[in-house]
Design an enzyme around this catalytic site. Structure first.
Site, PDB file in Angstrom:
ATOM      1  N   LYS A 176       1.031  -1.258  -0.004  1.00 49.39           N
ATOM      2  CA  LYS A 176      -0.031   0.100   0.102  1.00 49.39           C
ATOM      3  C   LYS A 176       0.926   1.190   0.246  1.00 49.39           C
ATOM      4  O   LYS A 176       1.565   1.601   1.108  1.00 49.39           O
ATOM      5  CB  LYS A 176      -0.866  -0.136   1.180  1.00 49.39           C
ATOM      6  CG  LYS A 176      -2.126   0.792   1.072  1.00 49.39           C
ATOM      7  CD  LYS A 176      -2.126   2.275   0.948  1.00 49.39           C
ATOM      8  CE  LYS A 176      -1.951   3.033   2.343  1.00 49.39           C
ATOM      9  NZ  LYS A 176      -1.661   4.498   2.066  1.00 49.39           N
ATOM     10  N   GLU A 230      -0.732   7.358  -0.749  1.00 52.60           N
ATOM     11  CA  GLU A 230      -1.367   8.092  -1.452  1.00 52.60           C
ATOM     12  C   GLU A 230      -0.958   9.496  -2.086  1.00 52.60           C
ATOM     13  O   GLU A 230      -1.266   9.816  -3.400  1.00 52.60           O
ATOM     14  CB  GLU A 230      -2.911   8.097  -1.094  1.00 52.60           C
ATOM     15  CG  GLU A 230      -3.102   9.363   0.140  1.00 52.60           C
ATOM     16  CD  GLU A 230      -2.644   8.664   1.482  1.00 52.60           C
ATOM     17  OE1 GLU A 230      -1.912   7.609   1.572  1.00 52.60           O
ATOM     18  OE2 GLU A 230      -2.946   9.375   2.581  1.00 52.60           O
ATOM     19  N   SER A 252       4.686   8.282  10.153  1.00 54.94           N
ATOM     20  CA  SER A 252       4.643   9.241  11.534  1.00 54.94           C
ATOM     21  C   SER A 252       4.405   8.310  12.734  1.00 54.94           C
ATOM     22  O   SER A 252       3.699   7.393  12.749  1.00 54.94           O
ATOM     23  CB  SER A 252       3.730  10.080  11.027  1.00 54.94           C
ATOM     24  OG  SER A 252       2.480   9.902  11.291  1.00 54.94           O
ATOM     25  N   CYS A 290      13.741  10.385   7.619  1.00 57.59           N
ATOM     26  CA  CYS A 290      13.552   9.868   8.992  1.00 57.59           C
ATOM     27  C   CYS A 290      14.888   9.979   9.563  1.00 57.59           C
ATOM     28  O   CYS A 290      14.881   9.976  10.702  1.00 57.59           O
ATOM     29  CB  CYS A 290      12.873   8.552   9.037  1.00 57.59           C
ATOM     30  SG  CYS A 290      13.923   7.148   8.421  1.00 57.59           S
TER      31      CYS A 290
HETATM   32  P1  NAD Z   1       2.034   9.294   7.670  1.00 53.97           P
HETATM   33  O1  NAD Z   1       1.898   8.656   8.882  1.00 53.97           O
HETATM   34  O2  NAD Z   1       1.304  10.271   7.359  1.00 53.97           O
HETATM   35  O3  NAD Z   1       1.606   8.082   6.492  1.00 53.97           O
HETATM   36  C1  NAD Z   1       1.915   6.940   6.284  1.00 53.97           C
HETATM   37  C2  NAD Z   1       1.034   5.906   6.015  1.00 53.97           C
HETATM   38  O4  NAD Z   1       0.004   5.767   6.757  1.00 53.97           O
HETATM   39  C3  NAD Z   1       0.552   6.296   4.607  1.00 53.97           C
HETATM   40  O5  NAD Z   1       0.494   5.281   3.943  1.00 53.97           O
HETATM   41  C4  NAD Z   1      -0.843   6.872   4.720  1.00 53.97           C
HETATM   42  O6  NAD Z   1      -2.017   6.541   3.936  1.00 53.97           O
HETATM   43  C5  NAD Z   1      -1.134   6.092   6.034  1.00 53.97           C
HETATM   44  N1  NAD Z   1      -2.059   6.939   7.043  1.00 53.97           N
HETATM   45  C6  NAD Z   1      -1.623   8.188   7.264  1.00 53.97           C
HETATM   46  N2  NAD Z   1      -2.805   8.491   8.276  1.00 53.97           N
HETATM   47  C7  NAD Z   1      -3.354   7.645   8.632  1.00 53.97           C
HETATM   48  C8  NAD Z   1      -4.431   7.390   9.562  1.00 53.97           C
HETATM   49  N3  NAD Z   1      -4.915   8.107  10.560  1.00 53.97           N
HETATM   50  N4  NAD Z   1      -4.765   5.926   9.727  1.00 53.97           N
HETATM   51  C9  NAD Z   1      -4.443   4.924   8.953  1.00 53.97           C
HETATM   52  N5  NAD Z   1      -3.355   5.306   8.246  1.00 53.97           N
HETATM   53  C10 NAD Z   1      -2.990   6.210   7.932  1.00 53.97           C
HETATM   54  O7  NAD Z   1       3.332   9.456   7.306  1.00 53.97           O
HETATM   55  P2  NAD Z   1       4.105  10.431   5.728  1.00 53.97           P
HETATM   56  O8  NAD Z   1       4.010  11.754   6.029  1.00 53.97           O
HETATM   57  O9  NAD Z   1       3.631   9.798   4.764  1.00 53.97           O
HETATM   58  O10 NAD Z   1       5.517  10.032   6.280  1.00 53.97           O
HETATM   59  C11 NAD Z   1       6.275  10.896   6.996  1.00 53.97           C
HETATM   60  C12 NAD Z   1       6.557  10.220   8.280  1.00 53.97           C
HETATM   61  O11 NAD Z   1       7.385   9.006   8.032  1.00 53.97           O
HETATM   62  C13 NAD Z   1       7.720  10.965   9.122  1.00 53.97           C
HETATM   63  O12 NAD Z   1       7.301  11.036  10.516  1.00 53.97           O
HETATM   64  C14 NAD Z   1       9.198  10.192   9.011  1.00 53.97           C
HETATM   65  O13 NAD Z   1       9.909  10.274  10.011  1.00 53.97           O
HETATM   66  C15 NAD Z   1       8.558   8.706   8.964  1.00 53.97           C
HETATM   67  N6  NAD Z   1       9.480   7.796   8.361  1.00 53.97           N
HETATM   68  C16 NAD Z   1       9.804   7.140   9.042  1.00 53.97           C
HETATM   69  C17 NAD Z   1      11.067   5.918   8.637  1.00 53.97           C
HETATM   70  C18 NAD Z   1      11.517   5.301   9.588  1.00 53.97           C
HETATM   71  O14 NAD Z   1      12.534   4.584   9.189  1.00 53.97           O
HETATM   72  N7  NAD Z   1      11.534   5.434  10.945  1.00 53.97           N
HETATM   73  C19 NAD Z   1      11.231   6.003   7.389  1.00 53.97           C
HETATM   74  C20 NAD Z   1      10.566   6.858   6.583  1.00 53.97           C
HETATM   75  C21 NAD Z   1       9.556   7.889   7.058  1.00 53.97           C
END
Ligand code: NAD
Length: 495
Positions: free
Chosen positions: A188, A191, A241, A296
């Protein structure tokens, strides 16, 4: 290559709506809603992504379940032949894939290229699965004439839920290992950046995977919830996140699934008085402002130790001022746009908060936001930041670096210890004793010594402590083999 929209062909419908790849076919989502995928450097609409449904997930899970038993029985050496082909195709298409990453994410082409290479490296490591997946045994291990063996078996259907910031790489922390070990898989993508995976799945289609082994389902929250709740899914890998990681971890675990959930970060870069300043600053620039700080592993706090004349702080500010902001496809550009208008507003809000909290804005990137062609924020540096300030605690996920000045390495380590996150930390020094103390004490999963972005290679697990990771087994490396297999002990006696 034309626009990304023109490249998706059969993977989209006639209106340019992305399709899912399920059971070896490109099929339309049952979603009634779509979202535009926007090039953040130009605001050009690249495609429409369906905001998929539980029904989409259900169809993908049943296709993946149907494929599992036969895929599991395919000898590992044969399974990896599909991955060898995928490696070849991804390598041949490297530049095209990197351009797609830049177009939908915004990061510079070179950075995007590096991230696709990282994806390919995970395929390479997973090709070693016949050796990596081996168990072990001991004749007469249980008693005389009774042998004991451990074998590893795949579990069934796994899924990965991915963030926007690495459209090519993050799914590949999981996908190659899951299918090499004999599981079937659902990706997945975010988006916000679904096109890169669409392009990669067009290559996957040519690799000889039986239908249903690897599947792509587009969507957002509803698809995530359906994955977390579906009884046919054995395990979930999440990257995103921290609030969502925590939620995914809890809900998937409640439903009896294996789960690994990587979260957000606030990474500290410590500059000791003996650091080789020019090289350290170059590393700090790459760490804090590469991908516009949307990594990240991005450094977002520079802690200068005993920098009484302010030499290190001044060099950091000068380095930031020299960076060029613009479209990541322009080779002269160092810093591309941020992912969306919403992200831009959030980051500008964080800069305002830093000012309100009393930090000193020495490099102001807000001017770049006046370029309405895309979603730009220029490199921004605050100094006189205090550890308790919100800008020193929260993940900004943008090109904003706070500089904190302290007296000792111990002070710097205490700042890291008190942060909620534990993804990465780096030290810049020529002093082995200081470096040793740092690696020994820093409570983070990835440590850099004179390295600004401490990104583990594919054969090492991707670390992450505290609120940066929920689970036990991490992505990549041997952890991936453990996550995607169950161990079985066999005790044998022949009468
Ligand atoms: P996000 O949490 O907004 O989204 C990640 C995924 O979760 C997406 O596929 C999204 O569709 C889904 N999602 C978002 N909100 C949701 C909800 N309320 N309920 C269910 N699913 C939901 O993250 P993002 O903005 O796409 O990515 C950035 C974040 O990812 C930053 O916090 C970054 O630090 C983190 N990140 C961490 C690593 C790591 O290895 N720790 C690596 C890359 C990114």
């Amino acid at each position: 290559m034309g626009t990304a929209k023109a490249t998706v062909q059969h993977a989209t419908d006639y209106r340019g709506i992305l399709r899912n790849y399920v059971g070896g076919e490109w099929i339309a989502s049952t979603a009634s809603q779509t979202q535009q995928v926007i090039n953040p450097a130009t605001r050009e609409a690249l495609a429409d992504v369906p905001l998929g449904t539980a029904e989409d997930v259900d169809v993908a899970v049943s296709k993946a379940q149907e494929a599992f038993w036969s895929w599991r029985q395919t000898p590992p050496q044969q399974r990896v032949q599909c991955l060898y082909r995928l490696k070849t195709l991804m390598t041949e298409r490297l530049d095209d894939l990197a351009r797609t990453v830049t177009r939908e994410h915004g990061k510079t082409f070179e950075d995007a290229r590096g991230s696709v290479i990282r994806a390919i490296e995970n395929v390479e490591v997973a090709c070693g699965i016949p050796s990596l997946m081996m168990g072990y045994g001991l004749e007469d291990g249980a008693a005389r004439g009774i042998d004991e063996d451990l074998v590893r078996q795949p579990l069934g259907v796994f899924a990965a839920i991915c963030p926007f910031n690495f459209p090519a790489m993050v799914p590949f922390w999981f996908l190659p290992y899951a299918v090499a070990t004999g599981n079937t898989f659902i990706v997945k993508p975010s988006e916000q950046v679904p096109i890169t995976q669409q392009e990669i799945f067009k290559l996957i289609e040519q690799c000889g995977f039986p239908p249903g082994v690897v599947n792509l389902v587009n969507g957002a929250r509803d698809v995530v919830n359906a994955i977390l709740d579906h009884p046919g899914i054995k395990g979930v890998s999440f990257v995103g996140s921290t609030p969502v990681a925590r939620y995914v971890y809890r809900r998937a675990a409640e439903n009896g699934k294996r789960v690994q959930a990587q979260g957000g970060a606030k990474n500290v870069l410590v500059v000791m008085p003996d650091a080789v300043l020019d090289k350290s600053v170059a590393n700090i620039m790459g760490s804090a402002f590469g991908a516009s700080g949307q990594r990240c592993l991005a450094g977002s706090l520079a802690v200068t130790v005993a920098d009484r004349a302010g030499r290190a702080a001044a060099a950091i500010a000068d380095g930031a001022r020299a960076l060029k902001v613009g479209d990541g496809l322009d080779p002269a550009v160092d810093v591309g746009p941020v992912i969306s208008e919403q992200a831009q507003e959030r980051i500008l809000g964080a800069i305002q908060r830093g000012l309100d909290e009393g930090a000193r804005l020495v490099v102001d990137g807000r001017g770049a936001a006046e370029n309405r062609k895309g979603f730009f924020v220029g490199p921004t540096v605050f100094d006189q930041v205090q550890p308790g300030m919100q800008i020193a605690q929260e993940e900004i996920f943008g090109p904003v670096l706070g500089v904190i000045s302290v007296d000792t390495l111990d002070d710097a380590l205490q700042i890291i210890e008190h942060l909620p996150y534990g993804n990465a930390a780096s030290i810049f020094t020529q002093d082995g004793k200081a470096a040793r103390e740092f690696r020994y004490r820093a409570p983070v999963g990835n440590v850099g010594i004179n390295v600004g972005v401490a990104a583990p290679m594919a054969y090492f697990p991707f670390g992450g402590w505290k609120a940066s990771f929920f689970g036990t087994l991490h992505g990549q490396g041997r952890d991936a083999i453990d996550f995607f297999t169950e161990r079985k002990i066999v005790i044998t006696r022949w009468f």
